[in-house]
Design a protein around this motif. Structure first.
Motif, PDB file in Angstrom:
ATOM      1  N   PRO A 121      -3.268  -9.512 -19.803  1.00  6.02           N
ATOM      2  CA  PRO A 121      -3.456 -11.070 -19.672  1.00  6.02           C
ATOM      3  C   PRO A 121      -1.808 -11.862 -19.345  1.00  6.02           C
ATOM      4  CG  PRO A 121      -3.804 -10.743 -22.305  1.00  6.02           C
ATOM      5  CD  PRO A 121      -3.455  -9.026 -21.530  1.00  6.02           C
ATOM      6  N   LEU A 122      -1.511 -12.219 -18.388  1.00  5.21           N
ATOM      7  CA  LEU A 122      -0.180 -13.235 -18.115  1.00  5.21           C
ATOM      8  C   LEU A 122      -0.286 -14.495 -18.365  1.00  5.21           C
ATOM      9  CD1 LEU A 122       0.263 -11.634 -14.731  1.00  5.21           C
ATOM     10  CD2 LEU A 122       1.265 -11.033 -17.127  1.00  5.21           C
ATOM     11  N   ARG A 177       0.734  -1.270   0.770  1.00  3.89           N
ATOM     12  CA  ARG A 177       0.024  -0.254  -0.393  1.00  3.89           C
ATOM     13  C   ARG A 177       1.248   1.434  -0.078  1.00  3.89           C
ATOM     14  NH1 ARG A 177      -4.503  -1.606   4.927  1.00  3.89           N
ATOM     15  NH2 ARG A 177      -2.438  -1.569   5.933  1.00  3.89           N
ATOM     16  N   GLY A 178       2.148   1.027   0.590  1.00  3.17           N
ATOM     17  CA  GLY A 178       2.406   2.139   1.370  1.00  3.17           C
ATOM     18  C   GLY A 178       3.052   2.949  -0.687  1.00  3.17           C
ATOM     19  N   ASP A 179       3.673   2.628  -1.401  1.00  3.21           N
ATOM     20  CA  ASP A 179       3.998   2.526  -2.699  1.00  3.21           C
ATOM     21  C   ASP A 179       3.181   2.412  -4.103  1.00  3.21           C
ATOM     22  OD1 ASP A 179       4.436   0.089  -3.110  1.00  3.21           O
ATOM     23  OD2 ASP A 179       6.596   0.423  -3.278  1.00  3.21           O
ATOM     24  N   GLY A 180       2.211   1.395  -3.712  1.00  2.00           N
ATOM     25  CA  GLY A 180       0.973   1.728  -4.232  1.00  2.00           C
ATOM     26  C   GLY A 180       1.324   0.307  -5.432  1.00  2.00           C
ATOM     27  N   THR A 181       2.320  -1.020  -4.995  1.00  5.84           N
ATOM     28  CA  THR A 181       2.615  -1.543  -6.178  1.00  5.84           C
ATOM     29  C   THR A 181       1.881  -2.916  -5.753  1.00  5.84           C
ATOM     30  OG1 THR A 181       5.401  -0.169  -5.999  1.00  5.84           O
ATOM     31  CG2 THR A 181       5.179  -2.916  -6.974  1.00  5.84           C
ATOM     32  N   LEU A 182       1.515  -3.375  -7.393  1.00  7.78           N
ATOM     33  CA  LEU A 182       1.496  -4.771  -7.449  1.00  7.78           C
ATOM     34  C   LEU A 182       2.624  -5.848  -8.157  1.00  7.78           C
ATOM     35  CD1 LEU A 182      -1.515  -6.706  -7.047  1.00  7.78           C
ATOM     36  CD2 LEU A 182      -1.452  -6.361  -9.780  1.00  7.78           C
ATOM     37  N   ARG A 183       2.173  -6.607  -7.547  1.00 10.89           N
ATOM     38  CA  ARG A 183       3.367  -8.525  -8.437  1.00 10.89           C
ATOM     39  C   ARG A 183       2.282  -9.087  -8.129  1.00 10.89           C
ATOM     40  NH1 ARG A 183       9.152  -9.856  -6.494  1.00 10.89           N
ATOM     41  NH2 ARG A 183       8.123 -11.686  -5.586  1.00 10.89           N
ATOM     42  N   VAL A 184       2.409  -9.735  -9.562  1.00 12.37           N
ATOM     43  CA  VAL A 184       1.685 -10.555 -10.031  1.00 12.37           C
ATOM     44  C   VAL A 184       3.090 -12.428 -10.646  1.00 12.37           C
ATOM     45  CG1 VAL A 184      -0.136 -12.503 -11.026  1.00 12.37           C
ATOM     46  CG2 VAL A 184       0.155  -9.901 -10.137  1.00 12.37           C
ATOM     47  N   ASP A 185       3.224 -13.210  -9.885  1.00 11.47           N
ATOM     48  CA  ASP A 185       4.013 -14.428 -10.274  1.00 11.47           C
ATOM     49  C   ASP A 185       3.206 -15.528 -10.613  1.00 11.47           C
ATOM     50  OD1 ASP A 185       6.739 -12.921 -10.133  1.00 11.47           O
ATOM     51  OD2 ASP A 185       6.367 -13.055  -7.999  1.00 11.47           O
ATOM     52  N   LEU A 186       2.830 -15.782 -11.851  1.00  6.43           N
ATOM     53  CA  LEU A 186       2.379 -16.864 -12.850  1.00  6.43           C
ATOM     54  C   LEU A 186       2.621 -17.873 -12.566  1.00  6.43           C
ATOM     55  CD1 LEU A 186      -0.814 -17.630 -13.470  1.00  6.43           C
ATOM     56  CD2 LEU A 186      -0.615 -16.643 -15.690  1.00  6.43           C
ATOM     57  N   HIS A 187       2.402 -18.961 -12.384  1.00  6.80           N
ATOM     58  CA  HIS A 187       3.194 -20.250 -12.643  1.00  6.80           C
ATOM     59  C   HIS A 187       2.805 -21.270 -13.351  1.00  6.80           C
ATOM     60  CE1 HIS A 187       5.558 -18.516  -9.170  1.00  6.80           C
ATOM     61  NE2 HIS A 187       4.073 -19.054  -8.014  1.00  6.80           N
ATOM     62  N   GLU A 188       1.788 -21.682 -13.023  1.00  3.06           N
ATOM     63  CA  GLU A 188       0.372 -22.136 -14.160  1.00  3.06           C
ATOM     64  C   GLU A 188      -0.747 -21.527 -14.417  1.00  3.06           C
ATOM     65  OE1 GLU A 188      -0.911 -25.746 -11.636  1.00  3.06           O
ATOM     66  OE2 GLU A 188       1.896 -26.480 -11.331  1.00  3.06           O
ATOM     67  N   GLY A 189      -1.825 -22.123 -15.795  1.00  2.02           N
ATOM     68  CA  GLY A 189      -2.502 -21.004 -16.324  1.00  2.02           C
ATOM     69  C   GLY A 189      -2.761 -19.444 -16.529  1.00  2.02           C
ATOM     70  N   SER A 190      -3.373 -18.970 -16.976  1.00  2.00           N
ATOM     71  CA  SER A 190      -3.550 -17.702 -16.944  1.00  2.00           C
ATOM     72  C   SER A 190      -3.809 -16.866 -16.251  1.00  2.00           C
ATOM     73  CB  SER A 190      -4.289 -18.080 -19.024  1.00  2.00           C
ATOM     74  OG  SER A 190      -5.409 -18.406 -18.444  1.00  2.00           O
ATOM     75  N   VAL A 191      -3.752 -15.742 -16.475  1.00  2.00           N
ATOM     76  CA  VAL A 191      -4.617 -14.724 -15.109  1.00  2.00           C
ATOM     77  C   VAL A 191      -5.015 -13.594 -16.083  1.00  2.00           C
ATOM     78  CG1 VAL A 191      -3.981 -15.734 -13.234  1.00  2.00           C
ATOM     79  CG2 VAL A 191      -3.017 -13.847 -14.307  1.00  2.00           C
ATOM     80  N   THR A 192      -5.672 -12.750 -15.599  1.00  2.00           N
ATOM     81  CA  THR A 192      -5.709 -11.548 -15.997  1.00  2.00           C
ATOM     82  C   THR A 192      -5.887 -10.173 -15.391  1.00  2.00           C
ATOM     83  OG1 THR A 192      -7.429 -12.233 -18.592  1.00  2.00           O
ATOM     84  CG2 THR A 192      -8.073  -9.970 -17.723  1.00  2.00           C
ATOM     85  N   VAL A 193      -4.993  -9.154 -15.563  1.00  2.00           N
ATOM     86  CA  VAL A 193      -4.897  -7.812 -14.438  1.00  2.00           C
ATOM     87  C   VAL A 193      -5.603  -6.742 -14.537  1.00  2.00           C
ATOM     88  CG1 VAL A 193      -3.658  -6.750 -13.474  1.00  2.00           C
ATOM     89  CG2 VAL A 193      -3.300  -9.917 -13.748  1.00  2.00           C
ATOM     90  N   ARG A 194      -6.657  -6.733 -14.297  1.00  2.00           N
ATOM     91  CA  ARG A 194      -7.036  -5.350 -14.483  1.00  2.00           C
ATOM     92  C   ARG A 194      -7.052  -4.116 -13.388  1.00  2.00           C
ATOM     93  NH1 ARG A 194     -12.979  -7.433 -16.709  1.00  2.00           N
ATOM     94  NH2 ARG A 194     -12.647  -8.058 -18.297  1.00  2.00           N
ATOM     95  N   GLY A 195      -6.964  -2.586 -13.624  1.00  2.00           N
ATOM     96  CA  GLY A 195      -7.217  -1.989 -12.968  1.00  2.00           C
ATOM     97  C   GLY A 195      -6.541  -0.568 -13.829  1.00  2.00           C
ATOM     98  N   PRO A 196      -6.367   0.681 -13.248  1.00  2.00           N
ATOM     99  CA  PRO A 196      -6.239   2.249 -14.004  1.00  2.00           C
ATOM    100  C   PRO A 196      -5.828   2.111 -14.740  1.00  2.00           C
ATOM    101  CG  PRO A 196      -6.483   2.276 -11.601  1.00  2.00           C
ATOM    102  CD  PRO A 196      -6.128   0.883 -11.568  1.00  2.00           C
ATOM    103  N   LEU A 197      -4.485   1.379 -14.629  1.00  2.00           N
ATOM    104  CA  LEU A 197      -3.295   1.325 -15.558  1.00  2.00           C
ATOM    105  C   LEU A 197      -3.587   0.255 -16.976  1.00  2.00           C
ATOM    106  CD1 LEU A 197      -0.058   1.427 -13.185  1.00  2.00           C
ATOM    107  CD2 LEU A 197      -1.537   3.954 -14.365  1.00  2.00           C
ATOM    108  N   ALA A 198      -4.884  -0.487 -16.515  1.00  2.00           N
ATOM    109  CA  ALA A 198      -5.145  -1.159 -17.975  1.00  2.00           C
ATOM    110  C   ALA A 198      -6.273  -1.581 -17.629  1.00  2.00           C
ATOM    111  CB  ALA A 198      -3.933  -2.604 -17.352  1.00  2.00           C
TER     112      ALA A 198
END
Length: 452
Positions: free
Chosen positions: A209-210, A183-204
């Motif tokens: 898709p990952l 929260r302090g610096d507003g940083t999100l990190r996603v590490d995908l090991h299997e399958g697929s995900v979609t990340v949505r937000g103000p910057l996307a």
């Protein structure tokens, strides 16, 4: 239903009155006609197929009374299966208490674990906090307050899971991934090991898709999103090399901040690794700009593919071996873009600026040529030259006012103007930003600048 089929086989009489048989046939046809909507939905076809699989359909077709009764029972069974509500998932928590509202906080030295009834697990790292906001039959919606969570979501038809962190949401049906939120610096990190995900937000807003093996890092304060290979991103973090991203290496060891009106220096006098080739050497890029070696060696993966896989260093090494000047002057647009990306991710600001400047000079009307202005502005901005950055942001906004970086360019320009000219100078830009991008990443800063 199987028992009912057995009874039908045993109970159908061997001899049936012909007149009665004809009457029952007519009733059967009338009933089927009234059930046209059922047939159109495909349910009747499934019932008939099931009866055929039991081996009773021929006999039922010849004995309509029994057939109608059995078909009605089968239709009722299908309706119960289709309409009966699916059971809501449940979960248990190990290693931490569950507070009101589904709030779970892992102790500083212990991991907490959630186990859902479909087999999905969520491991909450020590010191992290998460809230289970909604649980349905198809999945759950969780809010990661801060820290890190590792999820293994069981793949199921129509599964719907999401993890929200700050203004971002990770949407998934079945996969394994880690997500962390600071929260302090507003940083999100996603590490995908299997399958697929979609990340949505103000910057996307449209979703990014990952695929397995990729890492996404989104920084709200900087308005920046990067996707790379998880392994390569970890290896590139301590990488050294080159001047800061706000400067380009010059002959004689001097450094200079590049502006929109400047041209990147050529290769004359630049340091070259031992064993590398000078411009025009036989191993330089092919005339068609594909980047393939002229000595007939087996074709390696393209630079763009290597960058996508996180192999930044091999791209830089090959470019330097061929001679940077030759690549910048004769390389294809795809190779220039890949070289610039590889250099940025590997913290080679000197090479990145030269590649971006060459892209603008040689391909000025392309989307990559226009985007290079924004990327150059961001580099010099991060390097501590906000005045030079404003000129680059202006160049991008003039060339691509509706481009993918328009909101970020305007927001960064607003912040840069505030740093150089004060709040009063930045206020008109804040007003313009809120008008064009009321939900943009820089909206909080713009709103603050609008205050007296």
């Amino acid at each position: 239903m199987s028992r009912l089929a057995d009874l039908a086989r045993e109970g159908i009489p061997a001899d049936v009155d012909a007149a009665h048989d004809a009457a029952e046939r007519a009733r059967f046809v009338e009933a089927v006609s009234r059930g046209a909507a059922l047939r159109r939905g495909g349910a009747w076809a499934r019932i008939e197929a099931w009866l055929r699989s039991l081996g009773v359909w021929p006999a039922l077709a010849e004995r309509p009374r029994w057939g109608l009764a059995l078909a009605g029972a089968a239709a009722l069974a299908v309706a119960l299966v289709v309409l009966w509500p699916a059971r809501r998932l449940d979960y248990a928590v190990e290693g931490a208490p569950v507070a009101a509202g589904g709030y779970i906080s892992a102790a500083a030295g212990d991991e907490a674990r959630l186990r859902f009834t479909d087999g999905t697990t969520v491991a909450l790292s020590p010191g992290s906090a998460l809230r289970v906001a909604e649980v349905e039959a198809t999945g759950a919606r969780m809010l990661l307050e801060h820290g890190r969570a590792s999820l293994r979501v069981t793949p199921r038809p129509k599964a719907r899971w999401s993890v929200e962190a700050g203004p971002f949401a990770v949407l998934v049906t079945g996969t394994a991934f880690d997500v962390s939120w600071t929260r302090g610096d507003g940083t999100l990190r996603v590490d995908l090991h299997e399958g697929s995900v979609t990340v949505r937000g103000p910057l996307a807003p449209d979703g990014l898709p990952l695929r397995a093996g990729q890492r996404l890092v989104a920084r709200m304060h900087e308005g920046d999103v990067q996707i790379s290979s998880a392994d390569a991103a970890s290896a590139a973090a301590p990488a050294q090399g080159g001047p800061s991203s706000a400067q380009a290496a010059q002959p004689g060891g001097e450094e200079k901040t590049i502006g929109p009106g400047d041209v990147a220096p050529d290769d004359a006098g630049a340091a070259r690794p031992e064993g590398s080739r000078a411009e025009g050497a036989p191993a330089g890029p092919s005339p068609d700009g594909s980047g393939a070696a002229a000595d007939g060696a087996a074709a390696a993966p393209s630079w763009a593919k290597r960058v996508a896989a996180g192999d930044f260093r091999s791209v830089l090494a090959e470019a330097e071996q061929r001679g940077l000047g030759g690549v910048l002057e004769r390389g294809s647009l795809d190779d220039l873009v890949a070289l610039a990306d590889a250099a940025r991710y590997a913290r080679r600001g000197d090479v990145a600026q030269r590649a971006l400047t060459a892209t603008r000079k040689r391909f000025p009307g392309t989307s990559h040529g226009k985007a290079a202005a924004f990327l150059l502005g961001r580099m010099v901005d991060d390097g501590g030259s906000p005045s030079a950055a404003v000129a680059w942001y202006d160049a991008y906004l003039a060339e691509s006012p509706g481009g993918p970086f328009a909101a970020e360019a305007l927001g960064r320009k607003m912040v840069a103007v505030e740093r150089t000219g004060g709040r009063a100078a930045a206020r008109p830009l804040a007003e313009l930003y809120l008008k064009r991008h009321p939900r943009g990443a820089h909206a909080p800063v713009a709103s603050d600048l609008m205050k007296p």
